[in-house]
Design a protein around this motif. Structure first.
Motif, PDB file in Angstrom:
ATOM      1  N   MET A  26       5.865  -6.822  -2.557  1.00 57.75           N
ATOM      2  CA  MET A  26       6.310  -7.283  -1.235  1.00 57.75           C
ATOM      3  C   MET A  26       5.331  -8.339  -0.775  1.00 57.75           C
ATOM      4  SD  MET A  26       7.106  -4.024   1.061  1.00 57.75           S
ATOM      5  CE  MET A  26       8.323  -2.800   0.682  1.00 57.75           C
ATOM      6  N   ALA A  27       5.755  -9.090   0.243  1.00 57.38           N
ATOM      7  CA  ALA A  27       4.817 -10.048   0.843  1.00 57.38           C
ATOM      8  C   ALA A  27       3.709  -9.260   1.537  1.00 57.38           C
ATOM      9  CB  ALA A  27       5.544 -10.923   1.842  1.00 57.38           C
ATOM     10  N   THR A  28       2.509  -9.824   1.544  1.00 59.74           N
ATOM     11  CA  THR A  28       1.410  -9.158   2.253  1.00 59.74           C
ATOM     12  C   THR A  28       1.661  -9.263   3.761  1.00 59.74           C
ATOM     13  OG1 THR A  28       0.159 -11.195   2.291  1.00 59.74           O
ATOM     14  CG2 THR A  28      -0.266  -9.716   0.451  1.00 59.74           C
ATOM     15  N   PRO A  29       0.989  -8.417   4.548  1.00 59.19           N
ATOM     16  CA  PRO A  29       1.200  -8.466   5.992  1.00 59.19           C
ATOM     17  C   PRO A  29       1.000  -9.869   6.575  1.00 59.19           C
ATOM     18  CG  PRO A  29      -0.068  -6.538   5.438  1.00 59.19           C
ATOM     19  CD  PRO A  29       0.119  -7.295   4.167  1.00 59.19           C
ATOM     20  N   LEU A  30      -0.074 -10.552   6.138  1.00 61.07           N
ATOM     21  CA  LEU A  30      -0.328 -11.894   6.683  1.00 61.07           C
ATOM     22  C   LEU A  30       0.803 -12.850   6.334  1.00 61.07           C
ATOM     23  CD1 LEU A  30      -4.114 -12.421   6.001  1.00 61.07           C
ATOM     24  CD2 LEU A  30      -3.018 -12.745   8.186  1.00 61.07           C
ATOM     25  N   ASP A  31       1.296 -12.714   5.098  1.00 55.84           N
ATOM     26  CA  ASP A  31       2.387 -13.550   4.612  1.00 55.84           C
ATOM     27  C   ASP A  31       3.650 -13.288   5.421  1.00 55.84           C
ATOM     28  OD1 ASP A  31       3.149 -15.502   2.958  1.00 55.84           O
ATOM     29  OD2 ASP A  31       2.863 -14.367   1.095  1.00 55.84           O
ATOM     30  N   THR A  32       3.937 -11.988   5.628  1.00 59.71           N
ATOM     31  CA  THR A  32       5.110 -11.606   6.407  1.00 59.71           C
ATOM     32  C   THR A  32       5.036 -12.186   7.798  1.00 59.71           C
ATOM     33  OG1 THR A  32       4.979  -9.511   5.245  1.00 59.71           O
ATOM     34  CG2 THR A  32       6.491  -9.628   7.107  1.00 59.71           C
ATOM     35  N   GLN A  58       4.849  -1.858   9.885  1.00 58.37           N
ATOM     36  CA  GLN A  58       5.217  -0.704  10.697  1.00 58.37           C
ATOM     37  C   GLN A  58       4.053   0.244  10.944  1.00 58.37           C
ATOM     38  OE1 GLN A  58       8.084   0.083  12.373  1.00 58.37           O
ATOM     39  NE2 GLN A  58       8.443  -2.055  11.859  1.00 58.37           N
ATOM     40  N   GLY A  59       3.873   0.598  12.207  1.00 56.30           N
ATOM     41  CA  GLY A  59       2.901   1.633  12.564  1.00 56.30           C
ATOM     42  C   GLY A  59       1.481   1.333  12.137  1.00 56.30           C
ATOM     43  N   SER A  60       1.106   0.062  12.138  1.00 55.75           N
ATOM     44  CA  SER A  60      -0.260  -0.250  11.761  1.00 55.75           C
ATOM     45  C   SER A  60      -0.768  -1.316  12.708  1.00 55.75           C
ATOM     46  CB  SER A  60      -0.313  -0.779  10.336  1.00 55.75           C
ATOM     47  OG  SER A  60       0.325  -2.031  10.303  1.00 55.75           O
ATOM     48  N   ILE A  61      -2.082  -1.518  12.716  1.00 50.68           N
ATOM     49  CA  ILE A  61      -2.603  -2.540  13.622  1.00 50.68           C
ATOM     50  C   ILE A  61      -2.848  -3.845  12.871  1.00 50.68           C
ATOM     51  CG2 ILE A  61      -3.545  -1.151  15.492  1.00 50.68           C
ATOM     52  CD1 ILE A  61      -6.184  -1.126  13.978  1.00 50.68           C
ATOM     53  N   ALA A  62      -2.999  -3.799  11.563  1.00 53.59           N
ATOM     54  CA  ALA A  62      -3.257  -5.050  10.845  1.00 53.59           C
ATOM     55  C   ALA A  62      -2.538  -5.049   9.499  1.00 53.59           C
ATOM     56  CB  ALA A  62      -4.752  -5.246  10.657  1.00 53.59           C
ATOM     57  N   GLY A  63      -1.343  -4.475   9.460  1.00 58.45           N
ATOM     58  CA  GLY A  63      -0.643  -4.384   8.188  1.00 58.45           C
ATOM     59  C   GLY A  63      -0.972  -3.059   7.538  1.00 58.45           C
ATOM     60  N   VAL A  64       0.041  -2.378   6.994  1.00 60.68           N
ATOM     61  CA  VAL A  64      -0.180  -1.033   6.468  1.00 60.68           C
ATOM     62  C   VAL A  64      -1.273  -1.029   5.406  1.00 60.68           C
ATOM     63  CG1 VAL A  64       0.864   0.885   5.227  1.00 60.68           C
ATOM     64  CG2 VAL A  64       2.152  -0.322   6.972  1.00 60.68           C
ATOM     65  N   GLY A  65      -2.266  -0.198   5.590  1.00 58.98           N
ATOM     66  CA  GLY A  65      -3.326  -0.058   4.598  1.00 58.98           C
ATOM     67  C   GLY A  65      -4.444  -1.059   4.771  1.00 58.98           C
ATOM     68  N   TRP A  66      -4.104  -2.284   5.217  1.00 57.16           N
ATOM     69  CA  TRP A  66      -5.118  -3.340   5.234  1.00 57.16           C
ATOM     70  C   TRP A  66      -6.238  -3.068   6.229  1.00 57.16           C
ATOM     71  CZ3 TRP A  66      -6.084  -6.635   1.602  1.00 57.16           C
ATOM     72  CH2 TRP A  66      -5.082  -6.840   0.654  1.00 57.16           C
ATOM     73  N   ALA A  78       0.852  -1.192   0.000  1.00 55.63           N
ATOM     74  CA  ALA A  78       0.000   0.000   0.000  1.00 55.63           C
ATOM     75  C   ALA A  78       0.886   1.240   0.000  1.00 55.63           C
ATOM     76  CB  ALA A  78      -0.880  -0.013   1.242  1.00 55.63           C
ATOM     77  N   ASN A  79       0.408   2.329  -0.628  1.00 56.61           N
ATOM     78  CA  ASN A  79       1.276   3.491  -0.755  1.00 56.61           C
ATOM     79  C   ASN A  79       1.496   4.272   0.541  1.00 56.61           C
ATOM     80  OD1 ASN A  79      -1.177   4.675  -0.564  1.00 56.61           O
ATOM     81  ND2 ASN A  79      -1.296   5.280  -2.719  1.00 56.61           N
ATOM     82  N   LEU A  80       0.909   3.755   1.662  1.00 62.02           N
ATOM     83  CA  LEU A  80       1.186   4.390   2.953  1.00 62.02           C
ATOM     84  C   LEU A  80       2.445   3.794   3.579  1.00 62.02           C
ATOM     85  CD1 LEU A  80      -2.405   4.114   4.498  1.00 62.02           C
ATOM     86  CD2 LEU A  80      -1.381   6.155   3.513  1.00 62.02           C
ATOM     87  N   THR A  81       2.916   2.654   2.991  1.00 61.33           N
ATOM     88  CA  THR A  81       4.073   1.970   3.554  1.00 61.33           C
ATOM     89  C   THR A  81       5.305   2.851   3.477  1.00 61.33           C
ATOM     90  OG1 THR A  81       3.093   0.039   2.514  1.00 61.33           O
ATOM     91  CG2 THR A  81       5.240  -0.252   3.533  1.00 61.33           C
ATOM     92  N   GLU A  82       6.126   2.764   4.519  1.00 60.82           N
ATOM     93  CA  GLU A  82       7.350   3.562   4.561  1.00 60.82           C
ATOM     94  C   GLU A  82       8.263   3.189   3.401  1.00 60.82           C
ATOM     95  OE1 GLU A  82       8.318   4.109   9.033  1.00 60.82           O
ATOM     96  OE2 GLU A  82      10.165   3.607   7.977  1.00 60.82           O
ATOM     97  N   GLY A  83       8.793   4.190   2.731  1.00 61.57           N
ATOM     98  CA  GLY A  83       9.765   3.919   1.679  1.00 61.57           C
ATOM     99  C   GLY A  83       9.146   3.429   0.386  1.00 61.57           C
ATOM    100  N   VAL A  84       7.824   3.516   0.256  1.00 58.94           N
ATOM    101  CA  VAL A  84       7.194   3.103  -0.993  1.00 58.94           C
ATOM    102  C   VAL A  84       6.685   4.348  -1.706  1.00 58.94           C
ATOM    103  CG1 VAL A  84       5.231   1.894  -1.988  1.00 58.94           C
ATOM    104  CG2 VAL A  84       6.572   0.836  -0.189  1.00 58.94           C
ATOM    105  N   ALA A  85       7.042   4.461  -2.973  1.00 59.30           N
ATOM    106  CA  ALA A  85       6.608   5.625  -3.745  1.00 59.30           C
ATOM    107  C   ALA A  85       5.109   5.500  -4.029  1.00 59.30           C
ATOM    108  CB  ALA A  85       7.396   5.702  -5.035  1.00 59.30           C
ATOM    109  N   ALA A  86       4.567   6.442  -4.759  1.00 59.11           N
ATOM    110  CA  ALA A  86       3.142   6.439  -5.063  1.00 59.11           C
ATOM    111  C   ALA A  86       2.755   5.143  -5.764  1.00 59.11           C
ATOM    112  CB  ALA A  86       2.811   7.628  -5.947  1.00 59.11           C
ATOM    113  N   SER A  87       1.488   4.751  -5.614  1.00 60.31           N
ATOM    114  CA  SER A  87       1.035   3.541  -6.286  1.00 60.31           C
ATOM    115  C   SER A  87       0.971   3.798  -7.792  1.00 60.31           C
ATOM    116  CB  SER A  87      -0.327   3.151  -5.740  1.00 60.31           C
ATOM    117  OG  SER A  87      -1.152   4.278  -5.668  1.00 60.31           O
TER     118      SER A  87
END
Lengths: 350, 194
Positions: free
Chosen positions: A178-184, A203-211, A145-154
């Motif tokens: 990247m691997a999805t949060p569940l995968d990670t 990072q900084g999310s409760i269920a994976g960034v964006g998810w 998701a484009n909210l992830t740290e270090g990821v440019a715009a979608s």
């Protein structure tokens, strides 16, 4: 006490299949919007393209069978199947993924059983599982998701279009996926906690960034369906509760190797599954008691497969496994008709 | 304790004899037209499978192995199974004549159910070293078989009234459904690493 004074005649307009399907599609709009905001235009393109393929496939089968074509197309069920499948697959999957999934869903899982109302399995999920087993690589390459740290715009609209239809070298995409949060979580939990804590998709999310936003959006859409009385609360509530309780139990026992319950409830495809997929009136149980059992068992299976199984997300498998239990659940939860004795079940006594 | 649980989960779900290992397909297709029959068949098969698995294990461990004639296992297992089935048939005939009539030819056919011989041979091949393990292996296989047979029968009752295209009516749509069930059961793969 009712404060509204309503006078007769109390005429109720029955809901047509078309209206039901339309409302379910409206219900997916918040989720679709959030997916588009976070992952680029891919999902929207897949929804439109998938719907066209689904309608074409349905029309073809109906023509082969000499059935009225427009009548079945107009109920919108083929489009709904396409929408649900497109929401479930990665936004950048190539066009043939959508085509294979939709054709299998519409032709094999739905029309071979006689079309809408007779299919024992949810067509969209049959399509999804087929794709997941046949093309595991394409089905698990999600862009972050484009909210992830270090990821440019979608990807922009034209980039998404190129990724789906173009002859872009697919290796380009490897650089941004990247691997999805569940995968990670599945990869690192219990064995490499440092990697788990530093994974950028968590990072900084409760269920994976964006998810968490995707799931909240589907929850909002789902509540709209409950409010419109398209679905009842039983299946989603039973499913989310059982998933939450199980996840909570194992989180208390061992927080290092099991994800917390919020992560499970707001992660992956939980809400999409709970409100839009498990509640499919054709393949789910129909009595209220049956619905509660059906939903609770889906939650249980999602947790078992996510925590110990071989696949990172399990909504599709859990729904299909319960689809095949639904007729048996119905058999045992048949409500007693007023004025009749309880229906016999089990082996007849001789 | 946990190894017993692993055996059960493995035989019932992950390595389900019908949907994952494709054993015992003939009663799976043959007796799944009606739910009641399927339940009777499940009970009979569960009984036979558990008993024959245990008896085969005993035969192997206390007769064949001490005498050094392990190569006779297939033929001796067939004998053990035939005896068990004959015994079951007598019990069913006495206790439930109706079920006996309903099951008909499928009851003696349990003898040639490949799941039964398969379980006996796999128990030995796996190097099962205790009576309890052999018992659980047979019982788990039987529960897995019964589970999918009953679920499948309930589904087929529904499909029987559906508007299935002419060429796909009957067994063909049954086969397709079994395939889709197998697809769903792939979700359990990786659950247990044996």
């Amino acid at each position: 006490m009712s404060v509204l004074h309503v006078t007769s005649p109390h005429v109720r307009k029955p809901m047509t299949t078309n209206a039901v399907m339309r409302h379910v599609i409206y219900g997916t709009i918040p989720g679709l919007a959030v997916l588009t905001l976070l992952f680029g235009w891919g999902t929207l393109i897949n929804v439109v393209f998938g719907s066209l393929v689904a309608v074409a496939a349905e029309a073809l089968v109906l023509r082969l069978r000499n059935r009225p074509i427009l009548f079945s197309i107009k109920d919108g069920s083929a489009i709904l199947t396409a929408v649900l499948l497109a929401l479930a697959i990665p936004p950048t999957s190539p066009w043939w993924i959508t085509v294979v999934g939709i054709l299998f869903a519409i032709v094999i899982a739905k029309q071979l059983y006689g079309g809408l109302g007779s299919n024992p399995f949810n067509p969209a999920m049959i399509g999804y599982v087929l794709l997941l087993i046949s093309f595991p690589l394409e089905m698990t390459t999600w862009i972050p998701a484009n909210l992830t740290e270090g990821v440019a715009a979608s990807p922009s609209f034209s980039q998404s279009l190129a990724l789906i239809f173009g002859s872009v070298d697919r290796t380009v995409i490897d650089g941004i996926t990247m691997a999805t949060p569940l995968d990670t979580f599945k990869t690192y939990a219990g064995n490499d906690l440092d990697m788990l804590r530093s994974a950028s998709v968590l990072q900084g999310s409760i269920a994976g960034v964006g998810w968490e936003w995707v799931n909240i959006a589907f929850l909002v859409g789902g509540l709209y369906l409950v409010a419109r009385k398209i679905i009842t609360w039983h299946i989603p509530v039973a499913m989310v509760t059982s998933l939450f309780l199980l996840a909570g139990l194992f989180y208390i026992i061992d927080p290092d190797s099991y994800a917390d319950p919020i992560f499970h409830v707001l992660g992956g495809g939980t809400m999409l599954g709970a409100f839009f997929i498990a509640t499919d009136p054709v393949t789910a149980a129909t009595s209220n008691k049956g619905k509660l059992i059906y939903g609770a068992l889906i939650g249980l299976l999602i947790y078992v497969i996510r925590a110990w199984g071989g696949y990172p997300d399990a909504v599709a498998f859990a729904v299909l496994l319960l689809n095949l239990c639904a007729p048996t659940i119905e058999y045992y939860t048949q409500p007693r008709a007023y004025g009749h004795k309880k229906a016999n079940s089990g082996i007849a006594k001789s | 304790m946990s190894e017993f649980l692993i055996i059960l989960v493995s035989t019932i779900l992950v390595n389900n004899f019908v949907l994952v290992q494709f054993l015992g397909l003939c009663p799976f297709m043959g007796v799944s037209n009606k739910l009641e029959t399927a339940m009777g068949m499940s009970l009979a098969t569960t009984f036979v499978l558990t008993l024959s698995s245990v008896l085969s294990y005993l035969t192997y461990a206390y007769i064949l192995e001490p005498l050094g004639v392990e190569y006779l296992r297939t033929i001796s297992f067939i004998l053990v199974i035939a005896v068990t089935v004959q015994f079951t048939e007598m019990v069913v005939k006495k206790t439930s004549p109706l079920l006996y009539r309903v099951l008909g030819v499928f009851l003696p056919l349990i003898t040639s159910n490949c799941a039964v011989l398969g379980v006996a041979l796999l128990t030995v091949k796996k190097g099962t070293d205790s009576f309890i393990e052999a018992l659980l292996y047979g019982f788990g296989a039987a529960v897995g078989f019964s589970l999918v047979l009953i679920l499948f029968a309930a589904m087929r009752e529904r499909i029987a009234v559906a508007d299935v295209p002419e060429p796909f009516k009957g067994p063909s749509i049954g086969m397709i459904t079994a395939g889709l069930m197998s697809l769903a059961f792939m979700g359990f793969s990786g659950l247990i690493k044996l």
